[in-house]
Design a protein around this motif. Structure first.
Motif, PDB file in Angstrom:
ATOM      1  N   GLY A 101       0.929  -1.369   0.026  1.00  0.00           N
ATOM      2  CA  GLY A 101      -0.231   0.005  -0.372  1.00  0.00           C
ATOM      3  C   GLY A 101       0.792   0.940  -0.149  1.00  0.00           C
ATOM      4  O   GLY A 101       2.054   1.091  -0.020  1.00  0.00           O
ATOM      5  N   ALA A 102       0.246   2.144  -0.204  1.00  0.00           N
ATOM      6  CA  ALA A 102       1.002   3.290  -0.059  1.00  0.00           C
ATOM      7  C   ALA A 102       1.525   4.052   1.098  1.00  0.00           C
ATOM      8  O   ALA A 102       2.607   5.076   1.439  1.00  0.00           O
ATOM      9  CB  ALA A 102      -0.023   4.576  -0.431  1.00  0.00           C
ATOM     10  N   ILE A 106       5.293   5.735   1.468  1.00  0.00           N
ATOM     11  CA  ILE A 106       5.993   6.462   1.942  1.00  0.00           C
ATOM     12  C   ILE A 106       6.597   7.166   3.316  1.00  0.00           C
ATOM     13  O   ILE A 106       7.189   6.902   3.540  1.00  0.00           O
ATOM     14  CB  ILE A 106       4.676   7.573   2.409  1.00  0.00           C
ATOM     15  CG1 ILE A 106       3.667   7.628   1.449  1.00  0.00           C
ATOM     16  CG2 ILE A 106       4.501   9.043   2.936  1.00  0.00           C
ATOM     17  CD1 ILE A 106       2.024   7.916   1.023  1.00  0.00           C
ATOM     18  N   TYR A 130       1.683  11.036   7.883  1.00  0.00           N
ATOM     19  CA  TYR A 130       3.249  12.085   6.654  1.00  0.00           C
ATOM     20  C   TYR A 130       4.109  12.282   8.822  1.00  0.00           C
ATOM     21  O   TYR A 130       5.224  11.845   8.325  1.00  0.00           O
ATOM     22  CB  TYR A 130       2.710  13.074   6.398  1.00  0.00           C
ATOM     23  CG  TYR A 130       2.098  12.940   4.992  1.00  0.00           C
ATOM     24  CD1 TYR A 130       2.224  11.611   4.314  1.00  0.00           C
ATOM     25  CD2 TYR A 130       1.089  14.152   4.809  1.00  0.00           C
ATOM     26  CE1 TYR A 130       1.355  11.701   3.351  1.00  0.00           C
ATOM     27  CE2 TYR A 130       0.691  13.963   3.054  1.00  0.00           C
ATOM     28  CZ  TYR A 130       0.697  12.258   2.492  1.00  0.00           C
ATOM     29  OH  TYR A 130       0.594  12.443   1.240  1.00  0.00           O
ATOM     30  N   ASN A 172       0.389  15.543  -2.192  1.00  0.00           N
ATOM     31  CA  ASN A 172      -0.703  14.909  -2.780  1.00  0.00           C
ATOM     32  C   ASN A 172      -1.739  15.360  -3.781  1.00  0.00           C
ATOM     33  O   ASN A 172      -2.620  16.474  -2.584  1.00  0.00           O
ATOM     34  CB  ASN A 172      -1.105  14.964  -0.868  1.00  0.00           C
ATOM     35  CG  ASN A 172      -2.123  14.041  -0.516  1.00  0.00           C
ATOM     36  OD1 ASN A 172      -3.474  14.191  -0.027  1.00  0.00           O
ATOM     37  ND2 ASN A 172      -2.705  13.033  -2.218  1.00  0.00           N
ATOM     38  N   ASN A 176      -5.958  14.670   0.159  1.00  0.00           N
ATOM     39  CA  ASN A 176      -7.224  14.547   0.717  1.00  0.00           C
ATOM     40  C   ASN A 176      -6.778  15.143   1.775  1.00  0.00           C
ATOM     41  O   ASN A 176      -5.385  15.431   1.966  1.00  0.00           O
ATOM     42  CB  ASN A 176      -6.584  12.448   1.264  1.00  0.00           C
ATOM     43  CG  ASN A 176      -7.396  12.090   2.613  1.00  0.00           C
ATOM     44  OD1 ASN A 176      -8.638  13.215   2.726  1.00  0.00           O
ATOM     45  ND2 ASN A 176      -6.908  10.671   3.202  1.00  0.00           N
ATOM     46  N   ASP A 204       2.399  12.132  -3.222  1.00  0.00           N
ATOM     47  CA  ASP A 204       1.658  10.597  -3.158  1.00  0.00           C
ATOM     48  C   ASP A 204       0.191  11.705  -4.008  1.00  0.00           C
ATOM     49  O   ASP A 204      -0.605  11.601  -4.152  1.00  0.00           O
ATOM     50  CB  ASP A 204       0.776  10.982  -1.781  1.00  0.00           C
ATOM     51  CG  ASP A 204      -0.614  10.434  -0.877  1.00  0.00           C
ATOM     52  OD1 ASP A 204      -0.918   9.556  -1.905  1.00  0.00           O
ATOM     53  OD2 ASP A 204      -0.309  10.786  -0.431  1.00  0.00           O
ATOM     54  N   TYR A 207      -5.149   8.732  -5.549  1.00  0.00           N
ATOM     55  CA  TYR A 207      -6.071   9.446  -6.042  1.00  0.00           C
ATOM     56  C   TYR A 207      -5.571   9.820  -7.123  1.00  0.00           C
ATOM     57  O   TYR A 207      -6.930  10.638  -7.968  1.00  0.00           O
ATOM     58  CB  TYR A 207      -7.025  10.624  -5.322  1.00  0.00           C
ATOM     59  CG  TYR A 207      -7.356  10.051  -3.841  1.00  0.00           C
ATOM     60  CD1 TYR A 207      -8.411   9.110  -3.688  1.00  0.00           C
ATOM     61  CD2 TYR A 207      -6.907  10.658  -2.730  1.00  0.00           C
ATOM     62  CE1 TYR A 207      -8.000   8.724  -2.571  1.00  0.00           C
ATOM     63  CE2 TYR A 207      -6.655  10.384  -1.695  1.00  0.00           C
ATOM     64  CZ  TYR A 207      -7.530   8.648  -1.426  1.00  0.00           C
ATOM     65  OH  TYR A 207      -8.000   8.462   0.191  1.00  0.00           O
ATOM     66  N   SER A 235      -1.183   3.548  -5.468  1.00  0.00           N
ATOM     67  CA  SER A 235      -2.207   2.589  -4.600  1.00  0.00           C
ATOM     68  C   SER A 235      -3.369   2.220  -5.487  1.00  0.00           C
ATOM     69  O   SER A 235      -4.274   2.572  -5.737  1.00  0.00           O
ATOM     70  CB  SER A 235      -2.957   3.575  -3.451  1.00  0.00           C
ATOM     71  OG  SER A 235      -3.628   2.003  -2.411  1.00  0.00           O
ATOM     72  N   LYS A 238      -7.503   1.989  -3.927  1.00  0.00           N
ATOM     73  CA  LYS A 238      -7.847   3.173  -4.477  1.00  0.00           C
ATOM     74  C   LYS A 238      -8.373   2.888  -5.704  1.00  0.00           C
ATOM     75  O   LYS A 238      -9.082   3.227  -6.013  1.00  0.00           O
ATOM     76  CB  LYS A 238      -6.969   4.874  -4.367  1.00  0.00           C
ATOM     77  CG  LYS A 238      -6.093   4.822  -3.046  1.00  0.00           C
ATOM     78  CD  LYS A 238      -7.188   5.083  -2.233  1.00  0.00           C
ATOM     79  CE  LYS A 238      -6.374   5.236  -0.606  1.00  0.00           C
ATOM     80  NZ  LYS A 238      -7.352   5.553   0.141  1.00  0.00           N
ATOM     81  N   LYS A 246      -3.948  -3.813   0.243  1.00  0.00           N
ATOM     82  CA  LYS A 246      -3.235  -3.207   0.768  1.00  0.00           C
ATOM     83  C   LYS A 246      -1.493  -3.008  -0.317  1.00  0.00           C
ATOM     84  O   LYS A 246      -0.475  -4.083   0.101  1.00  0.00           O
ATOM     85  CB  LYS A 246      -2.287  -3.143   2.188  1.00  0.00           C
ATOM     86  CG  LYS A 246      -3.727  -3.142   3.087  1.00  0.00           C
ATOM     87  CD  LYS A 246      -3.331  -1.498   3.066  1.00  0.00           C
ATOM     88  CE  LYS A 246      -2.353  -0.587   3.564  1.00  0.00           C
ATOM     89  NZ  LYS A 246      -2.526   0.710   4.272  1.00  0.00           N
TER      90      LYS A 246
HETATM   91  C1  LIG Z   1      -3.923  10.704   0.719  1.00  0.00           C
HETATM   92  C2  LIG Z   1      -3.491   9.269   1.538  1.00  0.00           C
HETATM   93  N1  LIG Z   1      -1.802   8.340   0.956  1.00  0.00           N
HETATM   94  C3  LIG Z   1      -1.968   7.357   1.278  1.00  0.00           C
HETATM   95  C4  LIG Z   1      -3.134   7.189   1.561  1.00  0.00           C
HETATM   96  C5  LIG Z   1      -2.849   5.276   1.883  1.00  0.00           C
HETATM   97  O1  LIG Z   1      -3.336   4.188   0.875  1.00  0.00           O
HETATM   98  P1  LIG Z   1      -2.967   2.794   1.247  1.00  0.00           P
HETATM   99  O2  LIG Z   1      -4.437   2.017   1.363  1.00  0.00           O
HETATM  100  O3  LIG Z   1      -2.655   2.200  -0.404  1.00  0.00           O
HETATM  101  O4  LIG Z   1      -1.919   2.334   2.211  1.00  0.00           O
HETATM  102  C6  LIG Z   1      -4.262   7.108   1.715  1.00  0.00           C
HETATM  103  C7  LIG Z   1      -5.902   6.565   2.539  1.00  0.00           C
HETATM  104  O5  LIG Z   1      -6.388   7.277   2.660  1.00  0.00           O
HETATM  105  C8  LIG Z   1      -4.170   8.690   1.220  1.00  0.00           C
HETATM  106  O6  LIG Z   1      -5.587   9.282   1.433  1.00  0.00           O
END
Ligand SMILES: Cc1ncc(COP(=O)(O)O)c(C=O)c1O
Length: 391
Positions: A101-102, A106, A130, A172, A176, A204, A207, A235, A238, A246
């Motif tokens: 997953g992201a 990160i 972060y 990002n 979000n 990031d 989205y 990711s 998403k 993940k």
């Molecule tokens: C801005 C942002 N980065 C990273 C993530 C995490 O992504 P993953 O579920 O792939 O770890 C999210 C998940 O809500 C997110 O909103």
């Protein structure tokens, strides 16, 4: 387990971290039977073909460790996608790593490049992982606000925050929690700003396929001066409605990827094999991600249209599956509560869970704005709108 006198007392590495607001609000929504528009995950399934592909991968025997950087077919599929969508030529062997997953991507990028005392700039409001990630690396968090109301980047403030100790900047877009999207001009501005520096970029882009109204996602991959210094994070969770799987990716130039993988191999080492094979096969057809903007734009419009006749003031919704609203004009006295208390009240008394924007700021900045997630079935959204209409 109950601690006893043999349990050592710890000095927390993350003393300020508690249970996240997302967990708290989801638990409250479950307890009270509220419609959960809080945490960001779909309440609908993924394409059954994707599940079939996982089954097939397992039946074909793809159940042991994959190569440390990820299944080659998935890295090749990602390389082809980066070139087709963003014009970036990258080598799947040296520039692409599959991650859990992201979130892991990160953290790993930060642990790989941030030395104790290095400064890392975050633009607030920001995703909640972060800051603890930077703190775990011993880095110094430098918070720069996005412009309140519009959530646009303030390049004068970003520029002023860059010092000789700045190691990285995290951006990002689509963003979000605000739903704001950076324009080509924004990315060019950033490219110029970073050109004379050694600052790394962590971009990031989870989205990336939720950009609306005919706009294009401005990936850092499109800008040579940014791609050359960036960890570009995506990711599959998403993009394909499988947040629980993940699986994500990091694209970065070979020397950055080499350092990334040093941490990755002693962090998760590898990511689950059958999902990687399934995703690689599924990516052969670009239609699912090319159609995603239209899919979510329709849900955004359904949700926005429903709120337009209420006293919630809609903030821009250019991307992501989040819609922020200003609560200051609501006809109920609870509008004057702090955002977090308002969200608790909204969940308990109105039956709709939301997330306070203050949760995305280190100092809890309260601007009377809350975030709803519209990655929900139409009926779920209609039920939420019916409940919200009385405010
Ligand atoms: C801005 C942002 N980065 C990273 C993530 C995490 O992504 P993953 O579920 O792939 O770890 C999210 C998940 O809500 C997110 O909103």
């Amino acid at each position: 387990m109950t601690p006893n006198p043999h349990t050592p007392t710890l000095t927390s590495r993350l003393p300020k971290v508690g249970t996240t607001i997302f967990t708290v609000m989801s638990a409250l929504a479950a307890e009270t039977g509220a419609v959960n528009l809080g945490q960001g995950f779909p309440d609908f399934g993924c394409d059954p073909a994707l599940v079939d592909a996982v089954t097939q991968a397992m039946q074909a025997g793809h159940n042991q460790y994959p190569p440390m950087p990820g299944v080659p077919a998935l890295r090749q599929a990602m390389a082809a996608k980066m070139q087709a969508l963003y014009g970036l030529r990258c080598d799947p062997n040296t520039d692409i790593t599959i991650t859990a997953g992201a979130t892991q991507a990160i953290l790993t990028a930060i642990l790989a490049v941030v030395h104790p005392g290095d400064e890392v700039i975050v633009l607030e409001p920001c995703y909640d992982s972060y800051v603890p990630n930077i703190e775990l690396a011993g880095g110094v968090v430098v918070r720069v606000p996005l412009t309140p109301g519009s959530f646009r980047p303030d390049f004068d403030r970003i520029s002023a925050a860059i010092t000789p100790r700045t190691r990285a900047l995290i951006i990002n877009s689509p963003h979000n929690p605000s739903g704001q999207v950076w324009s080509e001009a924004d990315m060019l501005h950033l490219q110029d700003l970073l050109a004379p520096t050694d600052v790394l970029l962590i971009s990031d882009e989870v989205y990336e396929h939720m950009v609306f109204d005919g706009q294009q996602h401005q990936s850092a991959a499109r800008f040579a001066g940014l791609a050359a210094r960036a960890f570009i994070v995506s990711s599959f969770g998403k993009t394909y409605h499988v947040t629980g799987w993940k699986v994500g990716t990091v694209v970065a130039p070979a020397p950055l990827t080499a350092e990334f993988r040093k941490v990755h191999q002693f962090n998760v080492f590898t990511v689950n094999t059958p999902m990687q094979h399934a995703l690689a096969a599924y990516m052969a057809d670009p239609a699912p991600y090319l159609n995603l903007p239209a899919f979510y734009q329709r849900k955004r419009d359904l949700f926005r249209d429903g709120l337009a006749s209420t006293r919630f003031k809609l903030l821009p919704g250019a991307g992501t599956y989040f819609q922020c609203v200003d609560i200051a004009d609501l006809a109920v006295p609870e509008r004057d509560l702090p955002e977090a208390d308002f969200c608790q009240w909204l969940t308990r008394e109105v039956g709709v869970a939301a997330i306070p924007l203050s949760a995305f700021y280190g100092n809890g900045f309260d601007q009377k704005v809350v975030r709803f997630c519209f990655a929900k079935q139409d009926d779920t959204l209609r039920e939420a709108l019916k409940r919200l209409a009385r405010l």
